[in-house]
Design a protein around this motif. Structure first.
Motif, PDB file in Angstrom:
ATOM      1  N   LEU A  51       0.833  -1.196   0.000  1.00  0.00           N
ATOM      2  CA  LEU A  51       0.000   0.000   0.000  1.00  0.00           C
ATOM      3  C   LEU A  51       0.870   1.249   0.000  1.00  0.00           C
ATOM      4  O   LEU A  51       1.959   1.266   0.561  1.00  0.00           O
ATOM      5  N   GLY A  52       0.380   2.300  -0.640  1.00  0.00           N
ATOM      6  CA  GLY A  52       1.092   3.577  -0.637  1.00  0.00           C
ATOM      7  C   GLY A  52       2.430   3.542  -1.339  1.00  0.00           C
ATOM      8  O   GLY A  52       3.359   4.264  -0.944  1.00  0.00           O
ATOM      9  N   GLN A  53       2.557   2.733  -2.383  1.00  0.00           N
ATOM     10  CA  GLN A  53       3.817   2.665  -3.132  1.00  0.00           C
ATOM     11  C   GLN A  53       3.954   3.886  -4.053  1.00  0.00           C
ATOM     12  O   GLN A  53       2.970   4.401  -4.571  1.00  0.00           O
ATOM     13  N   THR A  54       5.193   4.319  -4.238  1.00  0.00           N
ATOM     14  CA  THR A  54       5.469   5.455  -5.115  1.00  0.00           C
ATOM     15  C   THR A  54       6.124   4.982  -6.400  1.00  0.00           C
ATOM     16  O   THR A  54       7.082   4.212  -6.379  1.00  0.00           O
ATOM     17  N   TYR A  55       5.581   5.432  -7.513  1.00  0.00           N
ATOM     18  CA  TYR A  55       6.170   5.138  -8.824  1.00  0.00           C
ATOM     19  C   TYR A  55       6.766   6.418  -9.388  1.00  0.00           C
ATOM     20  O   TYR A  55       6.162   7.490  -9.301  1.00  0.00           O
ATOM     21  N   ARG A  56       7.933   6.301  -9.971  1.00  0.00           N
ATOM     22  CA  ARG A  56       8.581   7.422 -10.667  1.00  0.00           C
ATOM     23  C   ARG A  56       9.260   6.855 -11.896  1.00  0.00           C
ATOM     24  O   ARG A  56       9.921   5.811 -11.826  1.00  0.00           O
ATOM     25  N   THR A  57       9.083   7.518 -13.022  1.00  0.00           N
ATOM     26  CA  THR A  57       9.708   7.033 -14.243  1.00  0.00           C
ATOM     27  C   THR A  57      11.227   7.032 -14.103  1.00  0.00           C
ATOM     28  O   THR A  57      11.807   7.897 -13.431  1.00  0.00           O
ATOM     29  N   ALA A  58      11.853   6.048 -14.718  1.00  0.00           N
ATOM     30  CA  ALA A  58      13.306   5.947 -14.685  1.00  0.00           C
ATOM     31  C   ALA A  58      13.932   7.174 -15.359  1.00  0.00           C
ATOM     32  O   ALA A  58      13.311   7.783 -16.248  1.00  0.00           O
ATOM     33  N   PRO A  59      15.139   7.570 -14.945  1.00  0.00           N
ATOM     34  CA  PRO A  59      15.776   8.769 -15.519  1.00  0.00           C
ATOM     35  C   PRO A  59      15.829   8.760 -17.039  1.00  0.00           C
ATOM     36  O   PRO A  59      15.620   9.805 -17.686  1.00  0.00           O
ATOM     37  N   GLU A  60      16.078   7.589 -17.619  1.00  0.00           N
ATOM     38  CA  GLU A  60      16.185   7.503 -19.077  1.00  0.00           C
ATOM     39  C   GLU A  60      14.820   7.528 -19.778  1.00  0.00           C
ATOM     40  O   GLU A  60      14.747   7.611 -21.006  1.00  0.00           O
ATOM     41  N   HIS A  61      13.739   7.461 -19.000  1.00  0.00           N
ATOM     42  CA  HIS A  61      12.394   7.448 -19.585  1.00  0.00           C
ATOM     43  C   HIS A  61      11.580   8.682 -19.198  1.00  0.00           C
ATOM     44  O   HIS A  61      10.350   8.647 -19.208  1.00  0.00           O
ATOM     45  N   ALA A  62      12.249   9.770 -18.887  1.00  0.00           N
ATOM     46  CA  ALA A  62      11.544  11.008 -18.557  1.00  0.00           C
ATOM     47  C   ALA A  62      10.797  11.530 -19.782  1.00  0.00           C
ATOM     48  O   ALA A  62      11.167  11.259 -20.925  1.00  0.00           O
ATOM     49  N   LEU A  63       9.719  12.269 -19.534  1.00  0.00           N
ATOM     50  CA  LEU A  63       8.969  12.880 -20.626  1.00  0.00           C
ATOM     51  C   LEU A  63       9.753  14.082 -21.145  1.00  0.00           C
ATOM     52  O   LEU A  63      10.002  15.039 -20.414  1.00  0.00           O
ATOM     53  N   ASP A  64      10.137  14.024 -22.421  1.00  0.00           N
ATOM     54  CA  ASP A  64      10.903  15.099 -23.032  1.00  0.00           C
ATOM     55  C   ASP A  64       9.967  15.932 -23.908  1.00  0.00           C
ATOM     56  O   ASP A  64       9.542  15.494 -24.978  1.00  0.00           O
ATOM     57  N   LEU A  65       9.640  17.138 -23.441  1.00  0.00           N
ATOM     58  CA  LEU A  65       8.694  17.984 -24.159  1.00  0.00           C
ATOM     59  C   LEU A  65       9.190  18.392 -25.535  1.00  0.00           C
ATOM     60  O   LEU A  65       8.392  18.701 -26.423  1.00  0.00           O
ATOM     61  N   SER A  66      10.501  18.397 -25.727  1.00  0.00           N
ATOM     62  CA  SER A  66      11.060  18.813 -27.019  1.00  0.00           C
ATOM     63  C   SER A  66      10.739  17.820 -28.130  1.00  0.00           C
ATOM     64  O   SER A  66      10.879  18.139 -29.305  1.00  0.00           O
ATOM     65  N   LYS A  67      10.273  16.633 -27.763  1.00  0.00           N
ATOM     66  CA  LYS A  67       9.956  15.602 -28.758  1.00  0.00           C
ATOM     67  C   LYS A  67       8.472  15.555 -29.106  1.00  0.00           C
ATOM     68  O   LYS A  67       8.035  14.683 -29.858  1.00  0.00           O
ATOM     69  N   TYR A  68       7.699  16.467 -28.531  1.00  0.00           N
ATOM     70  CA  TYR A  68       6.256  16.489 -28.776  1.00  0.00           C
ATOM     71  C   TYR A  68       5.791  17.896 -29.114  1.00  0.00           C
ATOM     72  O   TYR A  68       6.394  18.883 -28.695  1.00  0.00           O
ATOM     73  N   GLU A  69       4.698  17.954 -29.869  1.00  0.00           N
ATOM     74  CA  GLU A  69       3.986  19.217 -30.039  1.00  0.00           C
ATOM     75  C   GLU A  69       3.111  19.411 -28.803  1.00  0.00           C
ATOM     76  O   GLU A  69       2.602  18.444 -28.231  1.00  0.00           O
ATOM     77  N   GLU A  70       2.918  20.658 -28.386  1.00  0.00           N
ATOM     78  CA  GLU A  70       2.107  20.902 -27.188  1.00  0.00           C
ATOM     79  C   GLU A  70       0.684  20.358 -27.358  1.00  0.00           C
ATOM     80  O   GLU A  70       0.071  19.857 -26.408  1.00  0.00           O
ATOM     81  N   ALA A  71       0.162  20.424 -28.589  1.00  0.00           N
ATOM     82  CA  ALA A  71      -1.197  19.930 -28.848  1.00  0.00           C
ATOM     83  C   ALA A  71      -1.308  18.426 -28.600  1.00  0.00           C
ATOM     84  O   ALA A  71      -2.390  17.930 -28.260  1.00  0.00           O
ATOM     85  N   GLU A  72      -0.216  17.703 -28.762  1.00  0.00           N
ATOM     86  CA  GLU A  72      -0.243  16.257 -28.542  1.00  0.00           C
ATOM     87  C   GLU A  72      -0.343  15.902 -27.062  1.00  0.00           C
ATOM     88  O   GLU A  72      -0.769  14.799 -26.711  1.00  0.00           O
ATOM     89  N   LEU A  73       0.042  16.834 -26.207  1.00  0.00           N
ATOM     90  CA  LEU A  73       0.025  16.586 -24.764  1.00  0.00           C
ATOM     91  C   LEU A  73      -1.052  17.407 -24.054  1.00  0.00           C
ATOM     92  O   LEU A  73      -1.046  17.529 -22.837  1.00  0.00           O
ATOM     93  N   SER A  74      -1.975  17.971 -24.844  1.00  0.00           N
ATOM     94  CA  SER A  74      -3.094  18.748 -24.290  1.00  0.00           C
ATOM     95  C   SER A  74      -4.392  18.108 -24.742  1.00  0.00           C
ATOM     96  O   SER A  74      -4.580  17.845 -25.930  1.00  0.00           O
ATOM     97  N   TYR A  75      -5.275  17.869 -23.806  1.00  0.00           N
ATOM     98  CA  TYR A  75      -6.553  17.217 -24.134  1.00  0.00           C
ATOM     99  C   TYR A  75      -7.650  18.249 -24.328  1.00  0.00           C
ATOM    100  O   TYR A  75      -7.777  19.200 -23.557  1.00  0.00           O
TER     101      TYR A  75
END
Length: 282
Positions: free
Chosen positions: A91-115
Motif C-alpha cells: 500500500l502507498g507505493q510510489t512510482y517514478r519514471t526511470a531517468p532515461e524514460h523522462a517525458l521530453d517535451l522537445s519531442k512532442y507538439e504541445e497539442a499532442e500533450l493537451s486534451y
C-alpha cells in the motif's frame, strides 16, 4: 392533459462487489522537473496493490477496443510507450519514471500533450495490470487505467499540472468507467485517500456523518443516480421513491437507486468510486 396514472418506479437495485487489486490514487499524479534538463519531466504517482502488478506509462496515445472487449493503446510517437515495470504488493507505493524514460517535451507538439473535449488522444495513460511473472492467482479486475491531461499554463515556470480525466477497469473482457460516489467516505467511517477536491466538496454538502439524511438513525447505504449522492438508508429509499422524484441533497431527478453494502472490513478505507453500469469505451 396531465395523466392521473401512478408513475412506474424502479426498484432499489443492490450493487455487487468486485475486488480491485490495483488502484492508482489519481490525486497523486504529478510531473516533476528534471534537474539537469529544462525540457524533461518525471511522472510520479502513488498506488496500492494487493498483488504483484505491471505498470505501463504511455504519452500522447489513443485507446481502442477489440470485438472481444480487450483494450489496447497506440502512441503517436514511437518513444511514447515506456517499458513495463513490475512491482510487488503493498500500500502507498510510489512510482517514478526511470531517468532515461523522462517525458521530453522537445519531442512532442504541445497539442499532442493537451486534451480537448471529444479528442481521442490522451496526453498521459497509466495502466496498472494485476498480476505478474510470479503471480499464482487471477484477479477479478484485470487492469485499471488512468487517463490524464497536462496543463501548460505555468510551463514557463517549469510547473506542469496533471489533471486526471477518467479511470477505467477491465473486468471479464469489458471496460467500465469509474465514477465517484459522493458521501461514501462518511458511510465508510473515514476519508478515502486520493479522492478529488470535487468529491470532498460534495461530501461536505452531503455531510460526513454515517447516518441517513432522512431518518438520521440508520447508516446510509443507498446512492441516487445519476447524481451519485450516497445519502440514504435502504428503508428510507423505499419510502422516498414512492413520495418524491428528486435527490434529497441536490434535487436532481431520480432515475435509479443503487444499494451498496459496506462491510466492517471495508469501513477503514477504500475507494470512493464505483464502476459505471455499462461497458465499452464510455
Amino acid at each position: 392533459m396531465r395523466s392521473l396514472l401512478p408513475r412506474a418506479r424502479d426498484e432499489v437495485k443492490e450493487a455487487f462487489t468486485i475486488r480491485n487489486d490495483v488502484n492508482l490514487k489519481k490525486a497523486s499524479l504529478r510531473l516533476v522537473p528534471d534537474e539537469g534538463s529544462p525540457s524533461r519531466y518525471h511522472l510520479e504517482f502513488i498506488f496500492d496493490s494487493s498483488t504483484e502488478c505491471g505498470i505501463t506509462v504511455l504519452y500522447a496515445a489513443t485507446e481502442s477496443a477489440a470485438p472481444s472487449g480487450n483494450v489496447s493503446f497506440t502512441t503517436l510517437r514511437p518513444h511514447g510507450t515506456l517499458p513495463k515495470v513490475y512491482r510487488g504488493k503493498g500500500l502507498g507505493q510510489t512510482y517514478r519514471t526511470a531517468p532515461e524514460h523522462a517525458l521530453d517535451l522537445s519531442k512532442y507538439e504541445e497539442a499532442e500533450l493537451s486534451y480537448t473535449p471529444g479528442s481521442t488522444i490522451f496526453p498521459i495513460i497509466v495502466c496498472l495490470e494485476a498480476g505478474g511473472p510470479s503471480s499464482e492467482t487471477k484477479s477479478a479486475v484485470a487492469s485499471q487505467t488512468t487517463f490524464a491531461h497536462i496543463n501548460f499554463a505555468a510551463a514557463a515556470e517549469r510547473r506542469l499540472d496533471v489533471r486526471p480525466l477518467k479511470q477505467k477497469i477491465q473486468v471479464d473482457g469489458a471496460s467500465y468507467e469509474l465514477q465517484e460516489i459522493f458521501g461514501i467516505d462518511g458511510a465508510m467511517g473515514g476519508d478515502s485517500t486520493g479522492s478529488s477536491n470535487h468529491s470532498s466538496a460534495a461530501n461536505a454538502d452531503a455531510g460526513v456523518a454515517r447516518e441517513c439524511v432522512i431518518c438520521m438513525t440508520e447508516p446510509r447505504d443507498t446512492t441516487v443516480l445519476p447524481c451519485r449522492h450516497m445519502c440514504m438508508c435502504s428503508e428510507c429509499a423505499k419510502v422516498l421513491r414512492m413520495q418524491s422524484e428528486k435527490c434529497p441533497i441536490c434535487r436532481t431527478p431520480i432515475e435509479q437507486l443503487l444499494q451498496i453494502k459496506i462491510s466492517s472490513k471495508q469501513s477503514g478505507g477504500g475507494s470512493a468510486e464505483a464502476a459505471t453500469a455499462g461497458g465499452g469505451n464510455a
